[in-house]
Design a protein around this motif. Structure first.
Motif, PDB file in Angstrom:
ATOM      1  N   SER A 115      -5.500  -5.243   6.831  1.00 21.05           N
ATOM      2  CA  SER A 115      -4.465  -4.755   6.766  1.00 21.05           C
ATOM      3  C   SER A 115      -3.270  -4.762   7.975  1.00 21.05           C
ATOM      4  N   LYS A 116      -2.177  -4.403   7.722  1.00 16.54           N
ATOM      5  CA  LYS A 116      -1.106  -4.459   8.803  1.00 16.54           C
ATOM      6  C   LYS A 116      -0.487  -3.169   8.766  1.00 16.54           C
ATOM      7  N   GLU A 117       0.215  -2.929   9.868  1.00 19.44           N
ATOM      8  CA  GLU A 117       1.167  -1.887   9.852  1.00 19.44           C
ATOM      9  C   GLU A 117       2.153  -1.545   8.517  1.00 19.44           C
ATOM     10  N   LYS A 118       2.105  -0.612   8.002  1.00 17.12           N
ATOM     11  CA  LYS A 118       2.796  -0.263   6.652  1.00 17.12           C
ATOM     12  C   LYS A 118       2.517  -0.944   5.519  1.00 17.12           C
ATOM     13  N   CYS A 119       1.021  -1.315   5.562  1.00 19.48           N
ATOM     14  CA  CYS A 119       0.376  -1.946   4.413  1.00 19.48           C
ATOM     15  C   CYS A 119       0.137  -0.950   3.214  1.00 19.48           C
ATOM     16  N   GLU A 121      -1.143   3.677   2.720  1.00 15.42           N
ATOM     17  CA  GLU A 121      -1.942   4.591   3.128  1.00 15.42           C
ATOM     18  C   GLU A 121      -2.886   5.109   1.885  1.00 15.42           C
ATOM     19  N   GLU A 154      -4.143   6.681   7.366  1.00 11.61           N
ATOM     20  CA  GLU A 154      -3.636   5.292   7.654  1.00 11.61           C
ATOM     21  C   GLU A 154      -4.895   4.348   7.328  1.00 11.61           C
ATOM     22  N   LYS A 156      -6.835   0.942   8.264  1.00 10.16           N
ATOM     23  CA  LYS A 156      -6.900  -0.251   9.177  1.00 10.16           C
ATOM     24  C   LYS A 156      -8.194  -0.962   8.702  1.00 10.16           C
ATOM     25  N   SER A 176       4.879  -3.515   3.866  1.00 10.46           N
ATOM     26  CA  SER A 176       4.893  -4.610   5.096  1.00 10.46           C
ATOM     27  C   SER A 176       5.246  -5.959   4.068  1.00 10.46           C
TER      28      SER A 176
END
Length: 202
Positions: A115-119, A121, A154, A156, A176
């Motif tokens: 995953s990456k940021e904004k993938c 929640e 979130e 990760k 993302s």
């Protein structure tokens, strides 16, 4: 003013832990083709955790499940837990996993691979949506453990979430430009249990 004490009761345990993602796990995923599960989500590889390349990770997850069941939930060790199904999920940019409840299992889990940021929640919903009944929704001045009906996490890489299968959950929209990949799994109990005070062996 008289002193008073608030006693939190009827809690629902949601475990948030970590299981390292090895290169072997990623290599195994890349060998298989994902297929459309819904219009907004793709899945691949039923019983993904049964591959030999994932035996170490599966053992870690099973040991975590045992601690969750016996140490956290207080269930006697005469009851064992085993993973009965597992599959890989892929959420492309714009995809999401709609709200759902896993059937025919006691415990469910999600293990994030990539995953990456904004993938997206993970959202887990309370089985009791309103503290004072289902007739009305009340305005809250602040959220807390007593009035929340959903909790957001979130996601990760390596994140491991374990929760009772009776809870509904979802993964929000991937905002993302990268893919989100995670493993879902369901678990059953084995041993002698009681149903209306009658012993039942599963």
């Amino acid at each position: 003013m008289n002193k008073f004490e608030i006693c939190p009761t009827f809690s629902t345990p949601i475990l948030h832990s970590h299981c390292e993602v090895s290169c072997g796990v990623i290599d195994k995923l890349q060998q298989y083709r994902f297929e459309n599960h819904t219009k907004t989500n793709m899945i691949s590889i039923v019983n993904f955790l049964e591959f030999d390349e994932l035996s170490n990770q599966k053992n870690i997850i099973v040991e975590t499940l045992k601690k969750y069941l016996h140490s956290t939930c207080g269930i006697d060790k005469c009851i064992s837990v085993e993973i009965c199904s597992s599959w890989a999920n892929l959420n492309r940019p714009g995809d999401y996993l709609g709200r759902r409840q896993n059937q025919n299992s006691f415990i469910s889990g999600i293990w994030c691979i990539y995953s990456k940021e904004k993938c997206g929640e993970l959202k887990i919903h309370s089985p009791n949506t309103n503290l004072f009944g289902e007739c009305f929704n009340f305005i809250r001045t602040f959220p807390n453990d007593y009035n929340m009906n959903v909790v957001n996490y979130e996601i990760k890489p390596g994140d491991l979430f374990i929760f009772p299968s009776k809870l509904q959950y979802e993964v929000t929209k991937n905002e993302s430009d990268r893919e989100l990949v995670f493993i879902s799994f369901n678990c059953m109990f084995r041993g002698t249990m009681l149903s209306d005070n009658t012993p039942v062996f599963l």
